[in-house]
Design a protein around this motif. Structure first.
Motif, mmCIF file in Angstrom:
data_model
loop_
_atom_site.group_PDB
_atom_site.id
_atom_site.type_symbol
_atom_site.label_atom_id
_atom_site.label_comp_id
_atom_site.label_asym_id
_atom_site.label_seq_id
_atom_site.Cartn_x
_atom_site.Cartn_y
_atom_site.Cartn_z
ATOM 1 N N SER A 69 -40.175 -14.812 28.626
ATOM 2 C CA SER A 69 -38.872 -14.212 28.366
ATOM 3 C C SER A 69 -38.959 -13.238 27.192
ATOM 4 O O SER A 69 -39.806 -13.361 26.324
ATOM 5 C CB SER A 69 -37.844 -15.299 28.036
ATOM 6 O OG SER A 69 -37.706 -16.182 29.114
ATOM 7 N N LYS A 79 -38.616 -15.489 39.600
ATOM 8 C CA LYS A 79 -38.176 -14.881 38.343
ATOM 9 C C LYS A 79 -39.157 -13.792 37.939
ATOM 10 O O LYS A 79 -40.296 -13.747 38.402
ATOM 11 C CB LYS A 79 -38.071 -15.937 37.244
ATOM 12 C CG LYS A 79 -39.401 -16.579 36.882
ATOM 13 C CD LYS A 79 -39.260 -17.609 35.799
ATOM 14 C CE LYS A 79 -40.621 -18.202 35.467
ATOM 15 N NZ LYS A 79 -40.589 -19.108 34.356
ATOM 16 N N ASN A 106 -29.318 -5.009 30.238
ATOM 17 C CA ASN A 106 -28.995 -6.355 30.707
ATOM 18 C C ASN A 106 -30.190 -6.779 31.556
ATOM 19 O O ASN A 106 -30.506 -6.121 32.557
ATOM 20 C CB ASN A 106 -27.725 -6.360 31.556
ATOM 21 C CG ASN A 106 -26.490 -6.090 30.741
ATOM 22 O OD1 ASN A 106 -26.432 -6.388 29.558
ATOM 23 N ND2 ASN A 106 -25.498 -5.495 31.363
ATOM 24 N N ILE A 107 -30.851 -7.823 31.158
ATOM 25 C CA ILE A 107 -32.083 -8.235 31.825
ATOM 26 C C ILE A 107 -31.751 -8.735 33.231
ATOM 27 O O ILE A 107 -31.019 -9.715 33.391
ATOM 28 C CB ILE A 107 -32.808 -9.319 31.009
ATOM 29 C CG1 ILE A 107 -33.136 -8.767 29.614
ATOM 30 C CG2 ILE A 107 -34.075 -9.769 31.721
ATOM 31 C CD1 ILE A 107 -33.593 -9.806 28.618
ATOM 32 N N SER A 147 -42.454 -11.894 23.172
ATOM 33 C CA SER A 147 -42.104 -12.755 24.301
ATOM 34 C C SER A 147 -42.438 -14.205 23.969
ATOM 35 O O SER A 147 -43.250 -14.494 23.096
ATOM 36 C CB SER A 147 -42.867 -12.340 25.555
ATOM 37 O OG SER A 147 -44.263 -12.539 25.380
ATOM 38 N N ASP A 155 -28.764 -12.732 28.071
ATOM 39 C CA ASP A 155 -29.711 -11.982 28.897
ATOM 40 C C ASP A 155 -29.643 -10.476 28.663
ATOM 41 O O ASP A 155 -29.712 -9.677 29.592
ATOM 42 C CB ASP A 155 -29.510 -12.300 30.385
ATOM 43 C CG ASP A 155 -29.952 -13.709 30.727
ATOM 44 O OD1 ASP A 155 -30.861 -14.223 30.051
ATOM 45 O OD2 ASP A 155 -29.394 -14.304 31.658
ATOM 46 N N LYS A 156 -29.496 -10.089 27.404
ATOM 47 C CA LYS A 156 -29.492 -8.675 27.025
ATOM 48 C C LYS A 156 -30.598 -8.445 26.013
ATOM 49 O O LYS A 156 -30.722 -9.189 25.046
ATOM 50 C CB LYS A 156 -28.151 -8.287 26.408
ATOM 51 C CG LYS A 156 -27.005 -8.357 27.370
ATOM 52 C CD LYS A 156 -25.707 -7.965 26.693
ATOM 53 C CE LYS A 156 -24.572 -8.066 27.700
ATOM 54 N NZ LYS A 156 -23.312 -7.619 27.142
ATOM 55 N N SER A 167 -34.028 -15.366 20.042
ATOM 56 C CA SER A 167 -33.741 -15.417 21.471
ATOM 57 C C SER A 167 -32.670 -14.393 21.810
ATOM 58 O O SER A 167 -31.704 -14.216 21.070
ATOM 59 C CB SER A 167 -33.266 -16.815 21.879
ATOM 60 O OG SER A 167 -34.317 -17.739 21.733
ATOM 61 N N CYS A 168 -32.852 -13.710 22.924
ATOM 62 C CA CYS A 168 -31.864 -12.720 23.361
ATOM 63 C C CYS A 168 -30.609 -13.451 23.825
ATOM 64 O O CYS A 168 -30.686 -14.446 24.531
ATOM 65 C CB CYS A 168 -32.420 -11.874 24.493
ATOM 66 S SG CYS A 168 -33.861 -10.891 24.028
ATOM 67 N N LYS A 203 -32.134 -10.327 37.097
ATOM 68 C CA LYS A 203 -32.741 -11.521 37.671
ATOM 69 C C LYS A 203 -33.306 -11.181 39.057
ATOM 70 O O LYS A 203 -32.806 -10.295 39.742
ATOM 71 C CB LYS A 203 -31.703 -12.628 37.794
ATOM 72 C CG LYS A 203 -31.149 -13.071 36.448
ATOM 73 C CD LYS A 203 -30.528 -14.449 36.548
ATOM 74 C CE LYS A 203 -29.944 -14.929 35.256
ATOM 75 N NZ LYS A 203 -30.782 -14.869 34.107
#
Length: 163
Positions: free
Chosen positions: A61, A105, A95-96, A57, A80-81, A76-77, A98
């Motif tokens: 994130s 967040k 899929n991250i 992380s 957002d996956k 970096s992903c 929100k």
């Protein structure tokens, strides 16, 4: 006079209805937050089973893992996956999601050997919010942990819900 009584009754019923609606909406969002964190935890565990470590992380994130030939590392992903990429072949774990409130967040931290997921539960009467012996709510704001506009008060780790 009768009209005044009817208007007063309507106002009283409206006030009760709006209060119930707001409470239900808050509880619904909190349920979504808990479900999102549980799904994220399952994806992170699957990632760990496949790669032998939890995703790293940075600033709350997820970092994905990419390996090309013999060189591998965290990146970096994209989109957002949470993914693992091996020589161009991509495995997507989740899929991250929100937070349902745009001012809040989810926060993720990991050293590779363990992980923690945080969120801010809005219903302060929720049974899963930790409290100390005096009944004061415990928050996780140290070490830069931030859930946005509210303090993080719910934590999920590789061992489960922190109690």
């Amino acid at each position: 006079m009768e009209l005044l009584i009817v208007v007063a009754l309507i106002m009283i019923l409206s006030a009760v209805g709006v209060g119930s609606f707001i409470s239900s909406t808050t509880k619904s969002k909190d349920t979504q937050r808990k479900n999102d964190l549980n799904q994220l935890a399952k994806a992170v565990e699957t990632f760990n089973n496949d790669l032998g470590k939890y995703p790293s992380s940075i600033t709350g994130s997820f970092l994905c893992y990419e390996k090309t030939s013999d060189v591998g590392g965290d990146v970096s992903c994209v989109g957002d996956k949470l993914t693992f990429r091996l020589d161009g072949k991509v495995t997507t774990y989740i899929n991250i999601p929100k937070d349902p409130d745009s001012t809040q967040k989810y926060y993720y931290e990991s050293d590779g050997a363990s992980f923690s997921l945080y969120t801010a539960i809005q219903n302060l009467g929720d049974k899963d919010i930790l409290r100390d012996e005096n009944g004061t709510m415990i928050t996780y704001t140290s070490n830069g942990v931030s859930c946005g506009s509210s303090d993080c008060n719910y934590k999920l780790t590789e061992t489960g819900l922190v109690k």
